[in-house]
Design a protein around this motif. Structure first.
Motif, PDB file in Angstrom:
ATOM      1  N   SER A 251       7.330  -0.924  11.752  1.00 10.85           N
ATOM      2  CA  SER A 251       8.482  -0.941  12.663  1.00 10.85           C
ATOM      3  C   SER A 251       8.124  -1.433  14.045  1.00 10.85           C
ATOM      4  N   CYS A 252       9.148  -1.963  14.707  1.00 11.36           N
ATOM      5  CA  CYS A 252       9.100  -2.259  16.127  1.00 11.36           C
ATOM      6  C   CYS A 252      10.461  -1.882  16.702  1.00 11.36           C
ATOM      7  N   VAL A 253      10.499  -0.829  17.470  1.00 10.92           N
ATOM      8  CA  VAL A 253      11.705  -0.406  18.166  1.00 10.92           C
ATOM      9  C   VAL A 253      11.444  -0.605  19.649  1.00 10.92           C
ATOM     10  N   MET A 254      12.178  -1.504  20.271  1.00  7.97           N
ATOM     11  CA  MET A 254      11.908  -1.863  21.658  1.00  7.97           C
ATOM     12  C   MET A 254      12.051  -0.650  22.571  1.00  7.97           C
ATOM     13  N   GLY A 255      11.104  -0.537  23.496  1.00  9.90           N
ATOM     14  CA  GLY A 255      11.085   0.588  24.417  1.00  9.90           C
ATOM     15  C   GLY A 255      10.330   1.790  23.899  1.00  9.90           C
ATOM     16  N   ARG A 256       9.813   1.701  22.655  1.00  9.83           N
ATOM     17  CA  ARG A 256       9.085   2.816  22.056  1.00  9.83           C
ATOM     18  C   ARG A 256       7.627   2.423  21.892  1.00  9.83           C
ATOM     19  N   PHE A 257       6.754   3.017  22.702  1.00 10.86           N
ATOM     20  CA  PHE A 257       5.347   2.673  22.656  1.00 10.86           C
ATOM     21  C   PHE A 257       4.728   3.047  21.315  1.00 10.86           C
ATOM     22  N   MET A 258       5.094   4.209  20.775  1.00  9.04           N
ATOM     23  CA  MET A 258       4.616   4.657  19.465  1.00  9.04           C
ATOM     24  C   MET A 258       5.763   4.524  18.465  1.00  9.04           C
ATOM     25  N   SER A 259       6.114   3.284  18.190  1.00 13.57           N
ATOM     26  CA  SER A 259       7.326   2.972  17.438  1.00 13.57           C
ATOM     27  C   SER A 259       7.383   3.673  16.085  1.00 13.57           C
ATOM     28  N   ASN A 260       6.312   3.587  15.304  1.00 15.00           N
ATOM     29  CA  ASN A 260       6.350   4.181  13.974  1.00 15.00           C
ATOM     30  C   ASN A 260       6.485   5.696  14.023  1.00 15.00           C
ATOM     31  N   LEU A 261       5.878   6.335  15.013  1.00 17.64           N
ATOM     32  CA  LEU A 261       6.008   7.790  15.126  1.00 17.64           C
ATOM     33  C   LEU A 261       7.442   8.169  15.457  1.00 17.64           C
ATOM     34  N   ASP A 262       8.030   7.475  16.415  1.00 13.08           N
ATOM     35  CA  ASP A 262       9.417   7.761  16.791  1.00 13.08           C
ATOM     36  C   ASP A 262      10.374   7.485  15.639  1.00 13.08           C
ATOM     37  N   PHE A 263      10.196   6.317  14.996  1.00  9.20           N
ATOM     38  CA  PHE A 263      11.151   5.954  13.957  1.00  9.20           C
ATOM     39  C   PHE A 263      10.954   6.810  12.708  1.00  9.20           C
ATOM     40  N   GLY A 264       9.709   7.112  12.368  1.00  8.74           N
ATOM     41  CA  GLY A 264       9.462   7.997  11.234  1.00  8.74           C
ATOM     42  C   GLY A 264      10.107   9.350  11.443  1.00  8.74           C
ATOM     43  N   GLU A 265       9.977   9.888  12.645  1.00  2.66           N
ATOM     44  CA  GLU A 265      10.608  11.161  12.975  1.00  2.66           C
ATOM     45  C   GLU A 265      12.125  11.062  12.871  1.00  2.66           C
ATOM     46  N   TYR A 266      12.676   9.984  13.419  1.00  4.13           N
ATOM     47  CA  TYR A 266      14.132   9.798  13.449  1.00  4.13           C
ATOM     48  C   TYR A 266      14.712   9.718  12.047  1.00  4.13           C
ATOM     49  N   MET A 267      13.984   9.065  11.142  1.00  2.00           N
ATOM     50  CA  MET A 267      14.468   8.855   9.769  1.00  2.00           C
ATOM     51  C   MET A 267      13.961   9.915   8.788  1.00  2.00           C
ATOM     52  N   GLY A 268      13.063  10.767   9.232  1.00  3.74           N
ATOM     53  CA  GLY A 268      12.476  11.754   8.318  1.00  3.74           C
ATOM     54  C   GLY A 268      11.529  11.130   7.310  1.00  3.74           C
ATOM     55  N   ILE A 269      10.865  10.047   7.705  1.00  5.97           N
ATOM     56  CA  ILE A 269       9.923   9.352   6.828  1.00  5.97           C
ATOM     57  C   ILE A 269       8.506   9.759   7.202  1.00  5.97           C
ATOM     58  N   ARG A 270       7.716  10.146   6.184  1.00  4.80           N
ATOM     59  CA  ARG A 270       6.312  10.494   6.396  1.00  4.80           C
ATOM     60  C   ARG A 270       5.466   9.532   5.558  1.00  4.80           C
ATOM     61  N   PRO A 271       5.168   8.366   6.101  1.00  2.00           N
ATOM     62  CA  PRO A 271       4.512   7.321   5.304  1.00  2.00           C
ATOM     63  C   PRO A 271       3.036   7.627   5.056  1.00  2.00           C
ATOM     64  N   ARG A 272       2.533   7.044   3.982  1.00  3.55           N
ATOM     65  CA  ARG A 272       1.088   7.101   3.757  1.00  3.55           C
ATOM     66  C   ARG A 272       0.414   5.806   4.175  1.00  3.55           C
ATOM     67  N   TYR A 273       1.211   4.805   4.558  1.00  2.22           N
ATOM     68  CA  TYR A 273       0.676   3.581   5.148  1.00  2.22           C
ATOM     69  C   TYR A 273       1.584   3.199   6.306  1.00  2.22           C
TER      70      TYR A 273
END
Length: 390
Positions: A56-78
């Motif tokens: 992911s790339c969410v503009m304005g989010r330095f830790m994009s994957n952490l923010d987006f994973g939290e927002y979507m409830g996704i806990r990726p293994r990669y």
């Protein structure tokens, strides 16, 4: 190394955009990214709980994957959220295919969201400190347009490319947008070469009509293995080939202002896919400015270096022309929320699936998408194909 073993091993099974255009100051980039993600998962017939690879790339989010994973409830293994500009999403497709083949994940979600227009309404300040050292800053360039104007001027000087030829790119983009109800310039009527030339000068020789849109928007892709893809809702769109390269960060350090490292990325992608330019049915090129498609057509091998301007003349890349380029309207007329690369992929996939509506081209088995980051800095080429192309 050309990664031929990855050819056809992974496929795009879901694509979607969020609401696009001017979404208003009450909406934020992460919301649009999530909206696009849910729509892409629905397109694939999957759920967020199926996702175990997140890019992911969410503009304005330095830790994009952490923010987006939290927002979507996704806990990726990669997880991968490295940013190399607008080409990042094509790079993610390449990396996701490798991760799926290696067993590091089964279902990859690639997502983007950005709200530059909404941020302007909010008068949201730019965050973060300036990058230092920056050896161009004392000259007060108006980047990114100044850098692309520099490359444009050099191409014109070296090869005789004209402003009229540049304008043909914008005219073609507007014509394609007339066939795309989601395009920002849908319904705005045709554009003429004269109107492009007479529009406000932004950075000589580029006028405002030579420059991409500024819109809000998000996009998403879902990828999985070729085997699993055959069991899902939509026809798989296989990754046949991919290649990436970058040569500089600052435009002042570009080795040759008229040649991008798309020469290298495309050579790797063609070798992996086992195809050549004449095999490609449609092109989706990152068109931040009108010079981009001209230079990419040269660097991708569709015409000789210096002939891009003449190549696009007389409607050759417009609807009804001999080579369909940016069939959704591109960044010049469809959307451009800061970075465009994911939308080139989405349109390429739709053309292969035969789902592009009035702008659909006949017999699309191979589509090429070209991503561009920075100021001609990073280049990623992705070649997508139908089952017939395997």
């Amino acid at each position: 190394m050309t990664f031929e073993h990855l050819r056809g091993k992974a496929a795009i099974v879901g694509v979607a955009e969020s609401d696009l255009g001017d979404v208003g100051p009450q909406r934020y980039a992460i919301e649009l990214a999530a909206q696009a993600a849910y729509r892409a998962l629905e397109d694939a017939g999957l759920r967020s709980t199926d996702v175990d690879g997140l890019f992911s790339c969410v503009m304005g989010r330095f830790m994009s994957n952490l923010d987006f994973g939290e927002y979507m409830g996704i806990r990726p293994r990669y997880s991968d959220s490295g940013v190399i500009g607008g080409s990042s999403f094509l790079s993610y497709v390449f990396h996701a295919a490798a991760a799926i083949d290696a067993g590091l994940c089964d279902t990859a979600l690639i997502v983007y969201g950005s709200t530059p227009r909404a941020d302007g309404h909010r008068r949201q300040p730019l965050t973060g400190s300036p990058e230092r050292p920056n050896y161009e800053a004392p000259y007060k360039p108006r980047h990114p347009v100044s850098g692309y104007a520099l490359a444009t001027a050099r191409h014109m000087h070296q090869y005789g490319t004209t402003r009229e030829q540049l304008a043909e790119v914008a005219v073609a983009a507007r014509a394609w947008a007339q066939l795309n109800p989601a395009a920002f310039h849908y319904g705005k009527g045709p554009l003429t070469v004269g109107e492009v030339l007479d529009s406000k000068m932004i950075s000589s020789p580029l006028t405002i009509r030579d420059c991409c849109l500024v819109t809000d928007g998000g996009g998403a892709l879902v990828m999985t293995s070729a085997e699993r893809a055959k069991q899902l809702r939509k026809p798989p769109v296989y990754l046949l080939g991919a290649g990436e390269a970058h040569s500089h960060r600052s435009i002042s350090q570009m080795p040759d202002l008229t040649t991008t490292c798309a020469v290298e990325s495309s050579a790797r992608a063609y070798a992996m896919a086992g195809v050549k330019p004449s095999d490609v049915n449609v092109l989706q090129l990152y068109d931040a400015f009108t010079i981009n498609p001209i230079m990419f057509l040269e660097d991708l091998g569709f015409c000789a270096k210096g002939e891009g301007g003449a190549f696009v003349a007389d409607g050759r890349i417009a609807p009804g022309g001999s080579l369909p380029v940016n069939t959704n309207g591109g960044g010049l007329a469809h959307c451009h929320p800061g970075m465009y690369g994911i939308f080139a992929l989405i349109e390429a996939a739709r053309q292969v699936r035969g789902e592009a509506g009035e702008r659909q081209q006949k017999g699309v088995d191979i589509a090429l998408a070209q991503g561009n980051g920075g100021q001609f800095s990073s280049q990623v080429t992705a070649i997508l194909g139908s089952e017939a192309a395997l």
